[in-house]
Motif scaffolding. Structure first.
Motif, PDB file in Angstrom:
ATOM      1  N   ILE A 221       0.840  -1.202   0.000  1.00  0.00           N
ATOM      2  CA  ILE A 221       0.000   0.000   0.000  1.00  0.00           C
ATOM      3  C   ILE A 221       0.870   1.245   0.000  1.00  0.00           C
ATOM      4  N   GLU A 222       1.930   1.242   0.811  1.00  0.00           N
ATOM      5  CA  GLU A 222       2.820   2.409   0.884  1.00  0.00           C
ATOM      6  C   GLU A 222       3.483   2.688  -0.468  1.00  0.00           C
ATOM      7  N   LEU A 223       3.956   1.633  -1.118  1.00  0.00           N
ATOM      8  CA  LEU A 223       4.605   1.815  -2.424  1.00  0.00           C
ATOM      9  C   LEU A 223       3.609   2.260  -3.495  1.00  0.00           C
ATOM     10  N   SER A 224       2.347   1.898  -3.310  1.00  0.00           N
ATOM     11  CA  SER A 224       1.325   2.179  -4.315  1.00  0.00           C
ATOM     12  C   SER A 224       0.554   3.464  -4.053  1.00  0.00           C
ATOM     13  N   LYS A 225       0.853   4.179  -2.978  1.00  0.00           N
ATOM     14  CA  LYS A 225       0.073   5.350  -2.580  1.00  0.00           C
ATOM     15  C   LYS A 225      -0.017   6.364  -3.720  1.00  0.00           C
ATOM     16  N   ASP A 226      -1.258   6.639  -4.167  1.00  0.00           N
ATOM     17  CA  ASP A 226      -1.536   7.625  -5.219  1.00  0.00           C
ATOM     18  C   ASP A 226      -0.794   7.330  -6.526  1.00  0.00           C
ATOM     19  N   ALA A 227      -0.401   6.091  -6.737  1.00  0.00           N
ATOM     20  CA  ALA A 227       0.304   5.738  -7.970  1.00  0.00           C
ATOM     21  C   ALA A 227      -0.638   5.809  -9.168  1.00  0.00           C
ATOM     22  N   ASP A 228      -0.084   6.122 -10.313  1.00  0.00           N
ATOM     23  CA  ASP A 228      -0.876   6.094 -11.534  1.00  0.00           C
ATOM     24  C   ASP A 228      -1.159   4.655 -11.960  1.00  0.00           C
ATOM     25  N   ILE A 229      -0.152   3.803 -11.833  1.00  0.00           N
ATOM     26  CA  ILE A 229      -0.285   2.405 -12.253  1.00  0.00           C
ATOM     27  C   ILE A 229       0.334   1.510 -11.184  1.00  0.00           C
ATOM     28  N   VAL A 230      -0.419   0.511 -10.753  1.00  0.00           N
ATOM     29  CA  VAL A 230       0.096  -0.506  -9.835  1.00  0.00           C
ATOM     30  C   VAL A 230       0.107  -1.839 -10.562  1.00  0.00           C
ATOM     31  N   SER A 250      -0.592 -13.575  -3.526  1.00  0.00           N
ATOM     32  CA  SER A 250      -1.812 -12.786  -3.438  1.00  0.00           C
ATOM     33  C   SER A 250      -2.873 -13.314  -4.397  1.00  0.00           C
ATOM     34  N   THR A 251      -4.113 -12.955  -4.084  1.00  0.00           N
ATOM     35  CA  THR A 251      -5.215 -13.199  -5.008  1.00  0.00           C
ATOM     36  C   THR A 251      -5.507 -11.925  -5.790  1.00  0.00           C
ATOM     37  N   ASN A 252      -6.328 -12.056  -6.803  1.00  0.00           N
ATOM     38  CA  ASN A 252      -6.769 -10.877  -7.542  1.00  0.00           C
ATOM     39  C   ASN A 252      -7.525  -9.903  -6.633  1.00  0.00           C
ATOM     40  N   VAL A 253      -8.241 -10.429  -5.651  1.00  0.00           N
ATOM     41  CA  VAL A 253      -8.980  -9.592  -4.710  1.00  0.00           C
ATOM     42  C   VAL A 253      -8.013  -8.839  -3.798  1.00  0.00           C
ATOM     43  N   ASP A 254      -6.946  -9.508  -3.357  1.00  0.00           N
ATOM     44  CA  ASP A 254      -5.915  -8.816  -2.570  1.00  0.00           C
ATOM     45  C   ASP A 254      -5.354  -7.636  -3.354  1.00  0.00           C
ATOM     46  N   ALA A 255      -5.043  -7.876  -4.606  1.00  0.00           N
ATOM     47  CA  ALA A 255      -4.458  -6.826  -5.443  1.00  0.00           C
ATOM     48  C   ALA A 255      -5.422  -5.654  -5.592  1.00  0.00           C
ATOM     49  N   ALA A 256      -6.694  -5.947  -5.805  1.00  0.00           N
ATOM     50  CA  ALA A 256      -7.693  -4.887  -5.953  1.00  0.00           C
ATOM     51  C   ALA A 256      -7.817  -4.079  -4.667  1.00  0.00           C
ATOM     52  N   ASN A 257      -7.760  -4.757  -3.530  1.00  0.00           N
ATOM     53  CA  ASN A 257      -7.837  -4.039  -2.251  1.00  0.00           C
ATOM     54  C   ASN A 257      -6.619  -3.137  -2.039  1.00  0.00           C
ATOM     55  N   ILE A 258      -5.453  -3.617  -2.449  1.00  0.00           N
ATOM     56  CA  ILE A 258      -4.241  -2.785  -2.352  1.00  0.00           C
ATOM     57  C   ILE A 258      -4.418  -1.508  -3.174  1.00  0.00           C
ATOM     58  N   ALA A 259      -4.845  -1.660  -4.422  1.00  0.00           N
ATOM     59  CA  ALA A 259      -5.017  -0.500  -5.304  1.00  0.00           C
ATOM     60  C   ALA A 259      -6.061   0.463  -4.744  1.00  0.00           C
ATOM     61  N   LYS A 260      -7.140  -0.083  -4.193  1.00  0.00           N
ATOM     62  CA  LYS A 260      -8.193   0.766  -3.627  1.00  0.00           C
ATOM     63  C   LYS A 260      -7.695   1.529  -2.413  1.00  0.00           C
ATOM     64  N   GLU A 261      -7.047   0.829  -1.485  1.00  0.00           N
ATOM     65  CA  GLU A 261      -6.580   1.475  -0.249  1.00  0.00           C
ATOM     66  C   GLU A 261      -5.471   2.478  -0.527  1.00  0.00           C
ATOM     67  N   ALA A 262      -4.727   2.267  -1.614  1.00  0.00           N
ATOM     68  CA  ALA A 262      -3.643   3.184  -1.966  1.00  0.00           C
ATOM     69  C   ALA A 262      -4.142   4.360  -2.798  1.00  0.00           C
ATOM     70  N   ALA A 263      -5.412   4.353  -3.185  1.00  0.00           N
ATOM     71  CA  ALA A 263      -5.983   5.401  -4.035  1.00  0.00           C
ATOM     72  C   ALA A 263      -5.222   5.513  -5.360  1.00  0.00           C
ATOM     73  N   ALA A 264      -4.876   4.369  -5.929  1.00  0.00           N
ATOM     74  CA  ALA A 264      -4.191   4.337  -7.221  1.00  0.00           C
ATOM     75  C   ALA A 264      -5.197   4.595  -8.346  1.00  0.00           C
ATOM     76  N   LYS A 265      -4.681   4.862  -9.544  1.00  0.00           N
ATOM     77  CA  LYS A 265      -5.561   5.109 -10.686  1.00  0.00           C
ATOM     78  C   LYS A 265      -5.880   3.824 -11.451  1.00  0.00           C
ATOM     79  N   TYR A 266      -4.842   3.029 -11.713  1.00  0.00           N
ATOM     80  CA  TYR A 266      -5.013   1.822 -12.512  1.00  0.00           C
ATOM     81  C   TYR A 266      -4.285   0.656 -11.846  1.00  0.00           C
TER      82      TYR A 266
END
Length: 318
Positions: A221-230, A250-266
């Motif tokens: 999550i920290e590495l992905s914070k506000d990232a354009d692409i994760v 990880s599962t696909n759901v784990d990955a989606a939760n990471i992107a959501k919690e990090a407020a990433a774009k894609y």
């Protein structure tokens, strides 16, 4: 900037997916390519693209599992046999042990490289910085030391307001170029025209996060914070989440939760188990989109374009 996936499988190659490797194409930014991981047969995959190995400037290795490094000796060796112009230096970034393994392999096989090879042993924190980019690493949660990388492009100079500069008396020619590059200029009558007065505000650079093999963890999550692409592994899906936990993945759901919690774009899902066939991908995407809307699944040779704040998938002109 473009992203091209050379291998998107997990563990071992399959008919649909080779082992891990990703090319970050920075032709417009610096005229080079950065590779992330170099699984078995990466150089074979490159043959099916327009990528020139001489253009590879850096290789970032997430961890020392074979499906992420077994292609390195062959790639490094072949890079010496290309002929033509002098081959440029190459820097390898990776965990402790990478340098020993590569050097020992090259020495044992009496492989000579005709270019300088540099090593950077990575730890948490900034591992590379110049006037264009910052690369930060953090250790993730896998069964061996494994890292994720955050690639940040520094702000780009603002656009030159040509009409405004001309109205202030700046003649067409070299002075406009100096103003665009941030340099103030002095006119013939002694008037100083300041670059900041005739340029738009700097533009935000892109942020790409490339995560190695990992469980769901706060470091991702920290590495992905506000990232354009994760770019996140999705070795398993929700129905096989226990296997993911058992094997440090990880599962696909784990990955989606990471992107959501990090407020990433894609989010781009990568490192897909061979258990999932092409007809399973729609389900994997649907499960992910229930949590995070902007999801892609990477396939071998998938090419993604980043332009004007949007990520699109397209084909390569070979």
């Amino acid at each position: 900037m473009e992203l091209q996936f050379l291998g998107t499988g997990a563990g071992m190659p399959s008919k649909e997916r080779n082992t891990s490797s990703l090319a970050l194409k920075l032709f417009e930014e610096r005229g080079t390519i950065w590779l992330f991981d170099c699984g078995e047969a990466t150089q074979h995959q490159i043959l099916h693209t327009t990528i020139k190995p001489r253009k590879v400037e850096k290789i970032f290795i997430t961890h020392l599992h074979g499906d992420h490094i077994f292609g390195l000796p062959g790639f490094l060796s072949s890079r010496s046999f290309l002929g033509g112009e002098e081959t440029s230096p190459l820097t390898l970034y990776g965990p402790c042990g990478l340098k020993d393994w590569v050097i020992f392999t090259l020495q044992l096989t009496k492989t000579h490289l005709n270019y300088p090879l540099h090593f950077v042993e990575i730890h948490e924190g900034i591992i590379f910085e110049d006037d264009q980019f910052i690369v930060t690493a953090k250790q993730l949660e896998h069964v061996i030391p494994c890292y994720g990388f955050r690639v940040e492009q520094k702000p780009l100079p603002g656009e030159l307001l040509v009409e405004k500069a001309l109205k202030l008396g700046v003649p067409k020619g070299p002075m406009l170029g100096k103003l665009k590059s941030g340099e103030d200029v002095t006119l013939e009558d002694g008037t100083i025209v300041y670059s900041k007065d005739v340029t738009a505000p700097p533009k935000k650079g892109f942020v790409v996060t490339v995560l190695g093999d990992t469980k769901y963890c706060h470091q991702s999550i920290e590495l992905s914070k506000d990232a354009d692409i994760v770019i996140h592994e999705a070795t398993f899906d929700y129905s096989t989440k226990k296997l993911a936990a058992d094997y440090g993945h990880s599962t696909n759901v784990d990955a989606a939760n990471i992107a959501k919690e990090a407020a990433a774009k894609y989010l781009i899902l990568n490192h897909i188990s061979a258990r999932f066939l092409p007809h399973d991908l729609d389900k994997i995407i649907k499960e992910s989109k229930n949590i995070f809307p902007n999801v892609f699944v990477a396939n071998d040779f998938s090419l993604f374009h980043w332009k004007n704040g949007r990520l699109t998938e397209g084909n390569e002109d070979k």
